[in-house]
Motif scaffolding. Structure first.
Motif, PDB file in Angstrom:
ATOM      1  N   ASP A 275       0.866  -1.186   0.000  1.00 35.80           N
ATOM      2  CA  ASP A 275       0.000   0.000   0.000  1.00 35.80           C
ATOM      3  C   ASP A 275       0.900   1.233   0.000  1.00 35.80           C
ATOM      4  O   ASP A 275       1.937   1.245   0.657  1.00 35.80           O
ATOM      5  CB  ASP A 275      -0.896   0.021   1.243  1.00 35.80           C
ATOM      6  N   ASN A 278       0.178   4.729   4.830  1.00 39.88           N
ATOM      7  CA  ASN A 278      -0.590   4.326   5.995  1.00 39.88           C
ATOM      8  C   ASN A 278      -0.706   5.569   6.874  1.00 39.88           C
ATOM      9  O   ASN A 278      -0.060   6.590   6.598  1.00 39.88           O
ATOM     10  CB  ASN A 278       0.112   3.169   6.725  1.00 39.88           C
ATOM     11  N   SER A 279      -1.521   5.525   7.891  1.00 37.89           N
ATOM     12  CA  SER A 279      -1.718   6.731   8.691  1.00 37.89           C
ATOM     13  C   SER A 279      -2.154   6.371  10.103  1.00 37.89           C
ATOM     14  O   SER A 279      -2.568   5.240  10.370  1.00 37.89           O
ATOM     15  CB  SER A 279      -2.787   7.622   8.045  1.00 37.89           C
ATOM     16  N   MET A 306       0.256  11.009   8.141  1.00 34.82           N
ATOM     17  CA  MET A 306       0.320  10.061   7.034  1.00 34.82           C
ATOM     18  C   MET A 306       1.783   9.754   6.742  1.00 34.82           C
ATOM     19  O   MET A 306       2.611  10.660   6.686  1.00 34.82           O
ATOM     20  CB  MET A 306      -0.333  10.720   5.814  1.00 34.82           C
ATOM     21  N   ALA A 329      -5.877   3.696  11.667  1.00 36.22           N
ATOM     22  CA  ALA A 329      -5.559   4.229  10.348  1.00 36.22           C
ATOM     23  C   ALA A 329      -6.755   5.029   9.877  1.00 36.22           C
ATOM     24  O   ALA A 329      -7.897   4.629  10.086  1.00 36.22           O
ATOM     25  CB  ALA A 329      -5.289   3.086   9.374  1.00 36.22           C
ATOM     26  N   HIS A 330      -6.494   6.179   9.219  1.00 38.02           N
ATOM     27  CA  HIS A 330      -7.636   6.910   8.707  1.00 38.02           C
ATOM     28  C   HIS A 330      -8.040   6.441   7.317  1.00 38.02           C
ATOM     29  O   HIS A 330      -8.972   6.975   6.721  1.00 38.02           O
ATOM     30  CB  HIS A 330      -7.432   8.424   8.748  1.00 38.02           C
ATOM     31  N   GLN A 331      -7.347   5.424   6.795  1.00 37.19           N
ATOM     32  CA  GLN A 331      -7.907   4.682   5.672  1.00 37.19           C
ATOM     33  C   GLN A 331      -8.884   3.709   6.311  1.00 37.19           C
ATOM     34  O   GLN A 331      -8.476   2.757   6.992  1.00 37.19           O
ATOM     35  CB  GLN A 331      -6.825   3.900   4.918  1.00 37.19           C
ATOM     36  N   SER A 332     -10.162   3.937   6.125  1.00 35.92           N
ATOM     37  CA  SER A 332     -11.184   3.157   6.833  1.00 35.92           C
ATOM     38  C   SER A 332     -11.020   1.665   6.581  1.00 35.92           C
ATOM     39  O   SER A 332     -11.241   0.842   7.466  1.00 35.92           O
ATOM     40  CB  SER A 332     -12.578   3.584   6.385  1.00 35.92           C
ATOM     41  N   GLU A 333     -10.588   1.317   5.380  1.00 39.03           N
ATOM     42  CA  GLU A 333     -10.439  -0.102   5.052  1.00 39.03           C
ATOM     43  C   GLU A 333      -9.397  -0.756   5.967  1.00 39.03           C
ATOM     44  O   GLU A 333      -9.606  -1.847   6.482  1.00 39.03           O
ATOM     45  CB  GLU A 333     -10.019  -0.263   3.589  1.00 39.03           C
ATOM     46  N   PHE A 334      -8.269  -0.074   6.176  1.00 38.63           N
ATOM     47  CA  PHE A 334      -7.229  -0.633   7.037  1.00 38.63           C
ATOM     48  C   PHE A 334      -7.776  -0.803   8.461  1.00 38.63           C
ATOM     49  O   PHE A 334      -7.506  -1.789   9.143  1.00 38.63           O
ATOM     50  CB  PHE A 334      -5.994   0.266   7.094  1.00 38.63           C
TER      51      PHE A 334
END
Ligand code: CU
Length: 352
Positions: A275, A278-279, A306, A329-334
């Motif tokens: 990826d 990440n965050s 980030m 993580a602010h990537q909701s999927e992660f």
């Protein structure tokens, strides 16, 4: 698109899927949020879902909570620690720090019931945290007890022969190599295997934190090592499980205990393979960001940072209020795939 469907299907099979009912997710549904079409017979009843893994890992081989605050093998008994680490004060006041690091294949449980065939440093993922002070001499004896060629590549100043990444610098199974260099510059670094194919060797688990403190140190704080990582469990070059410090949702089940009013310093590293970024997002507060930890001036004041792969940042904050604070993580999927945890801040007088 196919791979997304594949990943979701996989989740349903393995128990990482959202579980129905209860928890904070149900509590956050506001009054009046009636689904459009309700009462018309058009919409099916829609239940709230809680994110997260179901159950707990059964293996105690990895210890996410002690890992947070362990460096230079401080989590071992003194006798056992002597087998892996020693430090010797030198005439100029700096230290010679000597480490015994080995690569070994090991199956690890990264989420309840999900075992991953990892390649590890000293049997753990992330590997042991190495911590020195600017100007110290670092000497790492590396033994490859694994089934493939490996190496250790340290970030920081060093001579080419100590790089671990150049052709011919792979350490073959059964062989060893001694890496030696001065700790420079101060900051938050990392180490990882640099054998090709690189993405496989890193993603399999061969990485760890390498902290160099400035001479004179940083202000006293409760310090935490947090490595953002992911695992491709079906080898399709996409991660199915994400975490901080390897085990999905570990700190949801076992929140990171901190004290209200005490400075907390997070050493945040991103080694996530496959990826781009990440965050970390922390609820209910803001934090200071020191990018790469190489300066003492604050680079940013935010609630979300980030990082690309290999990038790291020192984060500092002080919890104002007691209670639980999510981070993820602010990537909701992660976040939904395991990269979510909880701080629990307690009043100092009650934390006995
Ligand atoms: Cu390797």
């Amino acid at each position: 698109m196919w791979s997304r469907i594949s990943r979701r299907s996989w989740l349903r099979l393995t128990g990482l899927a959202s579980v129905a009912a209860g928890g904070f997710a149900a509590a956050t549904r506001g009054a009046g949020q009636t689904p459009a079409g309700s009462g018309t017979g058009m919409a099916a009843p829609h239940h709230a879902h809680a994110m997260g893994t179901v159950g707990r890992v059964t293996s105690d081989a990895l210890k996410p909570s002690p890992y947070l605050r362990a460096w230079n093998f401080s989590d071992l008994t003194p006798e056992r620690r002597d087998d892996f680490y020693s430090e010797t004060r030198r005439p100029d006041g700096t230290r010679l720090r000597e480490y015994q690091i080995y690569a070994v294949d090991r199956e690890i449980e990264i989420a309840p019931g999900i075992f991953f065939p990892a390649w590890t440093y000293n049997g753990q993922v992330p590997g042991p945290t190495i911590r020195a002070t600017e100007g110290d001499r670092v000497k790492v004896t590396f033994k490859n007890l694994g089934s493939h060629p490996h190496s250790i590549h340290f970030h920081g100043w060093h001579a080419p022969e100590m790089d671990g990444a150049l052709p011919g610098q792979e350490v073959m199974p059964g062989k060893s190599f001694v890496y030696e260099f001065d700790a420079d510059p101060y900051g938050l670094h990392l180490y990882h295997c640099h054998t090709v194919p690189l993405k496989r060797h890193i993603h399999k688990g061969l990485y760890g934190a390498f902290i160099i403190d400035p001479r004179g140190g940083r202000p006293a704080a409760d310090e935490l090592v947090m490595v953002m990582n992911g695992f491709d469990t079906n080898f399709d070059s996409e991660n199915e499980v994400y975490a901080v410090n390897t085990i999905a949702n570990a700190y949801m089940h076992e929140p990171i205990r901190v004290k209200v009013g005490q400075l907390v310093r997070m050493h945040l590293i991103n080694v996530t393979e496959f990826d781009l970024i990440n965050s970390l997002h922390l609820h209910g507060m803001f934090f200071d960001v020191y990018r790469t930890g190489t300066r003492t001036t604050v680079d940013d004041h935010t609630d979300t940072v980030m990082l690309c792969q290999g990038e790291r940042a020192v984060l500092e904050t002080t919890f104002r209020y007691p209670g639980k604070f999510m981070f993820h993580a602010h990537q909701s999927e992660f976040a939904e795939l395991g990269w979510m945890g909880m701080f629990e801040a307690v009043e100092p007088r009650r934390d006995t």
